[in-house]
Design an enzyme around this catalytic site. Sequence first.
Site, PDB file in Angstrom:
ATOM      1  N   LYS A 111      64.809  57.202  57.351  1.00 58.19           N
ATOM      2  CA  LYS A 111      64.154  56.817  58.605  1.00 58.19           C
ATOM      3  C   LYS A 111      62.683  57.199  58.583  1.00 58.19           C
ATOM      4  O   LYS A 111      61.817  56.444  59.032  1.00 58.19           O
ATOM      5  CB  LYS A 111      64.840  57.495  59.802  1.00 58.19           C
ATOM      6  CG  LYS A 111      66.245  56.992  60.068  1.00 58.19           C
ATOM      7  CD  LYS A 111      66.222  55.829  61.038  1.00 58.19           C
ATOM      8  CE  LYS A 111      67.406  54.883  60.913  1.00 58.19           C
ATOM      9  NZ  LYS A 111      68.706  55.505  60.773  1.00 58.19           N
ATOM     10  N   LYS A 214      73.166  47.677  50.991  1.00 57.53           N
ATOM     11  CA  LYS A 214      74.222  47.502  51.981  1.00 57.53           C
ATOM     12  C   LYS A 214      73.784  46.631  53.170  1.00 57.53           C
ATOM     13  O   LYS A 214      72.605  46.504  53.472  1.00 57.53           O
ATOM     14  CB  LYS A 214      74.686  48.859  52.479  1.00 57.53           C
ATOM     15  CG  LYS A 214      73.670  49.570  53.320  1.00 57.53           C
ATOM     16  CD  LYS A 214      74.335  50.608  54.194  1.00 57.53           C
ATOM     17  CE  LYS A 214      73.314  51.118  55.183  1.00 57.53           C
ATOM     18  NZ  LYS A 214      73.846  51.630  56.409  1.00 57.53           N
ATOM     19  N   LYS A 217      72.355  47.106  60.229  1.00 61.65           N
ATOM     20  CA  LYS A 217      71.722  46.553  61.412  1.00 61.65           C
ATOM     21  C   LYS A 217      70.221  46.557  61.261  1.00 61.65           C
ATOM     22  O   LYS A 217      69.543  45.586  61.570  1.00 61.65           O
ATOM     23  CB  LYS A 217      72.090  47.402  62.631  1.00 61.65           C
ATOM     24  CG  LYS A 217      73.462  47.120  63.127  1.00 61.65           C
ATOM     25  CD  LYS A 217      73.769  47.918  64.368  1.00 61.65           C
ATOM     26  CE  LYS A 217      75.194  47.647  64.785  1.00 61.65           C
ATOM     27  NZ  LYS A 217      75.663  48.578  65.790  1.00 61.65           N
TER      28      LYS A 217
END
Length: 349
Positions: A111, A214, A217
């Site tokens: 992040k 992967k 979202k």
Amino acid sequence: MKTVVSGIRSTGHLHLGNYFGALRNFVKIQEQFNCFYFIADLHSLTTHPHPDDFHASVRTILAEYLAAGLDPEKCTLFVQSDVPEVSELYVLLNMLAYKGELERTTSFKDKVRLAKAQARGVAVSDVAENDQNDEGVNINAGLLTYPVLMASDILIHRANYVPVGKDQMQHLEFARTLARRFNNMYGEEVFPEPEAFNFGQAPIKVPGLDGSGKMGKSEGNGIYLYDDEKTITKKVMRALTDSGPKEPNSPMPDYIQNLFTLMALVSEPVVIDQFKAAYADCSIRYGDLKKQLAADICKFTLPIRERIDDIYNNDEFLRKVTRQGAEKARESAAATLALARKAVGFKTF
Ligand code: TRP
């Protein structure tokens, strides 16, 4: 009966990664275990959703959970913020979580790297892994302590099992660490150490369509349960391929392997074998492979998609489900919190 806990953040729609990585297992095990499933709306606050959208996102995930087969009569289905005991346990556990270990968490590092890339207007890969320059980025503490909140979700019901995908294993490991640390510090067996629930198979990682890893979202490479046929077909047909293998039995590049991984989830084994053989002898046509994959995904998601809107618009049903869920979840949570508070030394005057 063993207790199972799992949740999902209320951002966007559920994608195939959520479905095959988690939801499919949730549905299976609601019959045999004492299952607590929830919408992690507090977790979704790390990205500051607009207040006007916040509730709709919870509703979306709830409707999609129900459409995919979660049954409120068989499991406890609730909204995280309806159970304030979770937040209180989070405060207690924060005292046992070390800043260093939180900073070393992979999801947190990812992040931070993403935020830096965005702030600098560069690709994530252009930000060095050990980059120390925080200028122009604000990383909120909620992001850092995300794993503590997740541990609270799990430990508040004294869970034995947590069905999670590969990407959440480190968080689960951290929940185990906190359980142990709490028990050691306060000399009581308040929290069982939760284990991963994976039916004896390795956790699956559902790949995205961009060849980059992967389905996620935030990665924007997902196929959603809510997508209609046109959208699914368009997304699949755009997936990265190349001009095909030149030599028999060539090794498969990742982005082609990804398409086969998706096929393994939705297509018939004989069909997959045909395409594998065609790959091996270099006769494969990726256009055909993608058409097949798109059709099989559509066939799979159609019955789920058909139920979503009806449920989403049924106020009365959703109110009943969430009230009943909150009531059951709070009962369990309050019992655990009482144990934890007692262990820590809280007493009423
Ligand atoms: N972190 C999980 C995710 O991103 C969601 C989550 C929150 C969760 N709390 C949890 C999963 C507790 C399992 C158990 O998908």
